[in-house]
Scaffold this motif. Structure first.
Motif, short mmCIF file in Angstrom:
data_model
loop_
_atom_site.label_atom_id
_atom_site.label_comp_id
_atom_site.label_asym_id
_atom_site.label_seq_id
_atom_site.Cartn_x
_atom_site.Cartn_y
_atom_site.Cartn_z
N GLY A 20 0.81 -1.21 0.00
CA GLY A 20 0.00 0.00 0.00
C GLY A 20 0.84 1.26 0.00
N PHE A 21 1.90 1.27 0.79
CA PHE A 21 2.76 2.46 0.85
C PHE A 21 3.55 2.64 -0.45
CE2 PHE A 21 6.90 4.42 1.80
CZ PHE A 21 6.47 5.67 2.20
N TYR A 22 4.29 1.63 -0.87
CA TYR A 22 5.18 1.80 -2.01
C TYR A 22 4.43 1.90 -3.34
CZ TYR A 22 9.13 1.41 1.05
OH TYR A 22 10.04 1.67 2.05
N ILE A 23 3.29 1.25 -3.45
CA ILE A 23 2.53 1.30 -4.70
C ILE A 23 1.53 2.47 -4.70
CG2 ILE A 23 0.87 0.05 -6.15
CD1 ILE A 23 2.28 -2.54 -5.08
N ASP A 24 0.66 2.52 -3.69
CA ASP A 24 -0.39 3.54 -3.66
C ASP A 24 0.13 4.92 -3.32
OD1 ASP A 24 -2.15 1.49 -4.25
OD2 ASP A 24 -2.72 1.19 -2.16
N VAL A 25 0.96 5.03 -2.28
CA VAL A 25 1.44 6.34 -1.84
C VAL A 25 2.58 6.84 -2.72
CG1 VAL A 25 2.42 7.66 0.08
CG2 VAL A 25 0.68 5.91 0.53
N LEU A 26 3.60 6.01 -2.95
CA LEU A 26 4.77 6.46 -3.71
C LEU A 26 4.65 6.22 -5.21
CD1 LEU A 26 7.83 5.60 -1.45
CD2 LEU A 26 6.37 7.64 -1.49
N GLY A 27 3.68 5.44 -5.65
CA GLY A 27 3.46 5.27 -7.09
C GLY A 27 4.39 4.31 -7.79
N MET A 28 5.05 3.42 -7.04
CA MET A 28 5.89 2.41 -7.69
C MET A 28 5.00 1.34 -8.31
SD MET A 28 8.98 2.02 -4.97
CE MET A 28 9.92 3.47 -4.47
N ARG A 29 5.58 0.54 -9.20
CA ARG A 29 4.83 -0.51 -9.88
C ARG A 29 5.11 -1.86 -9.22
NH1 ARG A 29 7.66 2.28 -13.27
NH2 ARG A 29 8.98 0.57 -13.95
N LEU A 30 4.08 -2.65 -9.05
CA LEU A 30 4.22 -3.98 -8.48
C LEU A 30 4.77 -4.93 -9.53
CD1 LEU A 30 3.69 -5.98 -6.13
CD2 LEU A 30 1.43 -6.35 -7.14
N GLU A 31 5.74 -5.74 -9.14
CA GLU A 31 6.29 -6.77 -10.00
C GLU A 31 6.30 -8.07 -9.21
OE1 GLU A 31 10.77 -7.58 -10.98
OE2 GLU A 31 9.99 -6.22 -12.51
N THR A 32 5.85 -9.14 -9.83
CA THR A 32 6.00 -10.46 -9.22
C THR A 32 6.94 -11.26 -10.10
OG1 THR A 32 4.01 -11.26 -10.36
CG2 THR A 32 3.72 -10.44 -8.12
N PHE A 33 7.75 -12.09 -9.48
CA PHE A 33 8.74 -12.87 -10.23
C PHE A 33 9.08 -14.11 -9.43
CE2 PHE A 33 11.03 -10.15 -7.40
CZ PHE A 33 12.20 -10.82 -7.06
N GLY A 34 9.80 -15.02 -10.09
CA GLY A 34 10.22 -16.24 -9.41
C GLY A 34 9.02 -17.00 -8.87
N GLU A 35 9.18 -17.54 -7.70
CA GLU A 35 8.14 -18.34 -7.05
C GLU A 35 7.34 -17.46 -6.09
OE1 GLU A 35 9.84 -21.90 -5.38
OE2 GLU A 35 10.95 -22.30 -7.20
N GLY A 36 6.54 -16.54 -6.65
CA GLY A 36 5.70 -15.68 -5.84
C GLY A 36 6.40 -14.53 -5.16
N ARG A 37 7.59 -14.19 -5.63
CA ARG A 37 8.31 -13.06 -5.04
C ARG A 37 7.70 -11.75 -5.49
NH1 ARG A 37 14.46 -13.45 -5.17
NH2 ARG A 37 14.12 -11.78 -3.66
N VAL A 38 7.89 -10.71 -4.66
CA VAL A 38 7.30 -9.40 -4.90
C VAL A 38 8.40 -8.35 -4.93
CG1 VAL A 38 5.81 -7.63 -3.86
CG2 VAL A 38 5.11 -10.01 -3.82
N ALA A 39 8.23 -7.37 -5.82
CA ALA A 39 9.15 -6.25 -5.90
C ALA A 39 8.37 -5.00 -6.27
CB ALA A 39 10.24 -6.51 -6.94
N PHE A 40 8.95 -3.85 -5.95
CA PHE A 40 8.41 -2.56 -6.35
C PHE A 40 9.38 -1.94 -7.33
CE2 PHE A 40 7.31 -2.84 -1.67
CZ PHE A 40 6.08 -3.45 -1.89
N ARG A 41 8.91 -1.67 -8.55
CA ARG A 41 9.78 -1.15 -9.61
C ARG A 41 9.56 0.34 -9.78
NH1 ARG A 41 13.08 -2.93 -13.17
NH2 ARG A 41 12.71 -5.14 -12.80
N PHE A 42 10.66 1.07 -9.98
CA PHE A 42 10.63 2.50 -10.26
C PHE A 42 11.88 2.83 -11.06
CE2 PHE A 42 12.89 1.68 -6.41
CZ PHE A 42 13.96 2.56 -6.38
N GLY A 43 11.72 3.66 -12.10
CA GLY A 43 12.87 3.98 -12.95
C GLY A 43 13.53 2.70 -13.44
N HIS A 44 14.85 2.62 -13.28
CA HIS A 44 15.62 1.44 -13.69
C HIS A 44 16.02 0.59 -12.49
CE1 HIS A 44 15.85 2.81 -17.82
NE2 HIS A 44 16.21 4.00 -17.37
N GLN A 45 15.35 0.78 -11.36
CA GLN A 45 15.68 0.06 -10.15
C GLN A 45 14.43 -0.63 -9.60
OE1 GLN A 45 16.32 3.64 -10.10
NE2 GLN A 45 18.21 3.18 -11.16
N LYS A 46 14.68 -1.44 -8.55
CA LYS A 46 13.54 -2.04 -7.87
C LYS A 46 13.92 -2.36 -6.43
CE LYS A 46 14.26 -6.87 -9.20
NZ LYS A 46 13.58 -8.09 -9.61
N ILE A 47 12.88 -2.54 -5.64
CA ILE A 47 13.01 -2.99 -4.26
C ILE A 47 12.40 -4.38 -4.19
CG2 ILE A 47 12.34 -2.60 -1.87
CD1 ILE A 47 12.05 0.39 -2.56
#
Length: 130
Positions: A20-47
């Motif tokens: 909710g914070f990183y996607i809704d408040v900061l506007g990052m994009r949700l990415e799922t990868f691997g076996e159900g892993r989650v990341a927040f993408r922005f620019g050319h980086q991710k968390i």
């Protein structure tokens, strides 16, 4: 030898609040990868996100929520950042204040994410130097 940062890993105790914070408040994009892993993408980086107790191996020696101190450069004016934070509403701890970033002077506001990590959101005061 090192050119740039690709990603960092954040440990959370509440994945939904973190999203909710990183996607809704900061506007990052949700990415799922691997076996159900989650990341927040922005620019050319991710968390990449680890849920405490269910970390992906290998992991940091002491992966704990609230241990990060992050600084992001906004893609909009700091005034627009403040408006977005106030619109959610998300409390600003400090700022706007002048600081020194990696490439020069910045102006910043500070907030805490749901895991109490310190998040600095900044704009350059002049064009960044290389």
């Amino acid at each position: 030898m090192i050119d740039h940062l690709d990603h960092i890993v954040l440990t959370t105790i509440d994945l939904e609040a973190c999203k909710g914070f990183y996607i809704d408040v900061l506007g990052m994009r949700l990415e799922t990868f691997g076996e159900g892993r989650v990341a927040f993408r922005f620019g050319h980086q991710k968390i990449n996100v680890h849920v405490r107790g269910h970390e992906f191996e290998p992991k940091a020696h002491l992966p704990v929520p609230g241990a990060l101190d992050l600084c992001f450069i906004a893609s909009c004016s700091l005034e627009q950042v403040i408006e977005r934070l106030e619109g959610h509403p998300w409390p600003i701890l400090e700022g706007p204040v002048k600081r020194t970033g990696a490439t020069g002077p910045i102006r910043s506001v500070y907030v805490r994410d749901p895991d109490l990590n310190l998040v600095e959101i900044s704009e350059y005061l002049q064009a960044p130097s290389a």
